[in-house]
Design a protein around this motif. Structure first.
Motif, mmCIF file in Angstrom:
data_model
loop_
_atom_site.group_PDB
_atom_site.id
_atom_site.type_symbol
_atom_site.label_atom_id
_atom_site.label_comp_id
_atom_site.label_asym_id
_atom_site.label_seq_id
_atom_site.Cartn_x
_atom_site.Cartn_y
_atom_site.Cartn_z
ATOM 1 N N LEU A 60 0.824 -1.204 0.000
ATOM 2 C CA LEU A 60 0.000 0.000 0.000
ATOM 3 C C LEU A 60 0.861 1.256 0.000
ATOM 4 O O LEU A 60 0.615 2.190 -0.768
ATOM 5 C CB LEU A 60 -0.934 -0.005 1.214
ATOM 6 N N LEU A 61 1.884 1.268 0.829
ATOM 7 C CA LEU A 61 2.785 2.419 0.866
ATOM 8 C C LEU A 61 3.497 2.617 -0.469
ATOM 9 O O LEU A 61 3.634 3.742 -0.950
ATOM 10 C CB LEU A 61 3.807 2.263 1.993
ATOM 11 N N ALA A 62 3.946 1.540 -1.071
ATOM 12 C CA ALA A 62 4.625 1.639 -2.370
ATOM 13 C C ALA A 62 3.671 2.171 -3.433
ATOM 14 O O ALA A 62 4.049 3.006 -4.254
ATOM 15 C CB ALA A 62 5.179 0.277 -2.775
ATOM 16 N N ARG A 63 2.431 1.727 -3.386
ATOM 17 C CA ARG A 63 1.450 2.148 -4.386
ATOM 18 C C ARG A 63 1.054 3.614 -4.196
ATOM 19 O O ARG A 63 0.939 4.368 -5.148
ATOM 20 C CB ARG A 63 0.217 1.252 -4.301
ATOM 21 N N LYS A 64 0.893 4.037 -2.957
ATOM 22 C CA LYS A 64 0.422 5.399 -2.674
ATOM 23 C C LYS A 64 1.544 6.427 -2.636
ATOM 24 O O LYS A 64 1.314 7.599 -2.896
ATOM 25 C CB LYS A 64 -0.347 5.436 -1.347
ATOM 26 N N CYS A 65 2.748 6.018 -2.285
ATOM 27 C CA CYS A 65 3.839 6.979 -2.087
ATOM 28 C C CYS A 65 5.029 6.745 -3.005
ATOM 29 O O CYS A 65 5.986 7.504 -2.967
ATOM 30 C CB CYS A 65 4.334 6.915 -0.638
ATOM 31 N N GLY A 66 5.002 5.701 -3.789
ATOM 32 C CA GLY A 66 6.166 5.311 -4.564
ATOM 33 C C GLY A 66 6.577 6.253 -5.675
ATOM 34 O O GLY A 66 7.736 6.333 -6.032
ATOM 35 N N GLY A 67 5.648 7.029 -6.253
ATOM 36 C CA GLY A 67 5.992 7.858 -7.396
ATOM 37 C C GLY A 67 6.335 9.288 -7.053
ATOM 38 O O GLY A 67 6.689 10.067 -7.923
ATOM 39 N N ASP A 68 6.204 9.674 -5.789
ATOM 40 C CA ASP A 68 6.445 11.059 -5.406
ATOM 41 C C ASP A 68 7.929 11.345 -5.260
ATOM 42 O O ASP A 68 8.676 10.537 -4.717
ATOM 43 C CB ASP A 68 5.746 11.382 -4.080
ATOM 44 N N HIS A 69 8.344 12.502 -5.767
ATOM 45 C CA HIS A 69 9.725 12.943 -5.636
ATOM 46 C C HIS A 69 9.730 14.312 -4.971
ATOM 47 O O HIS A 69 8.809 15.116 -5.177
ATOM 48 C CB HIS A 69 10.404 13.030 -7.005
#
Length: 106
Positions: A60-69
């Protein structure tokens, strides 16, 4: 939860398995440790349940936060703050060198 679950064929205790769940999820264990932890988790319903919950949280964390830089301005401020902290606490001079490379075609 018991120190060691009934029917567990390995020598890993529940507290060890639970402490190393994220190492297992992140694939940061040796092959031997990975095998021992997985054997314990497969034979221990409470540890298997905890592993499943933690795996879902990680996904869930990877899906929700993975693309933010982080924005470039924030990165620049952090670098400046780190340089200042190093210089003031370490009593050292921090120099910055930039190099530009150009490729020449013949």
């Amino acid at each position: 939860m018991n120190d060691m679950c009934e029917g567990a064929s390995d020598k890993v205790r529940c507290e060890e398995a639970l402490a190393d769940i994220y190492l297992l999820l992140d694939r940061e264990c040796s092959a031997e440790r990975d095998a021992a932890l997985r054997a314990h988790i497969d034979d221990c319903p409470p540890c298997l349940e905890e592993y499943g919950i933690d795996e879902h949280i990680k996904q869930l964390l990877a899906r929700k936060c993975g693309g933010d830089h982080a924005p470039a301005e924030l990165k620049s401020r952090l670098r400046a703050s780190i340089r200042q902290t190093v210089a003031s606490r370490g009593g050292v001079t921090v120099e910055r060198t930039e190099i530009t490379l150009e490729q020449r075609s013949e």
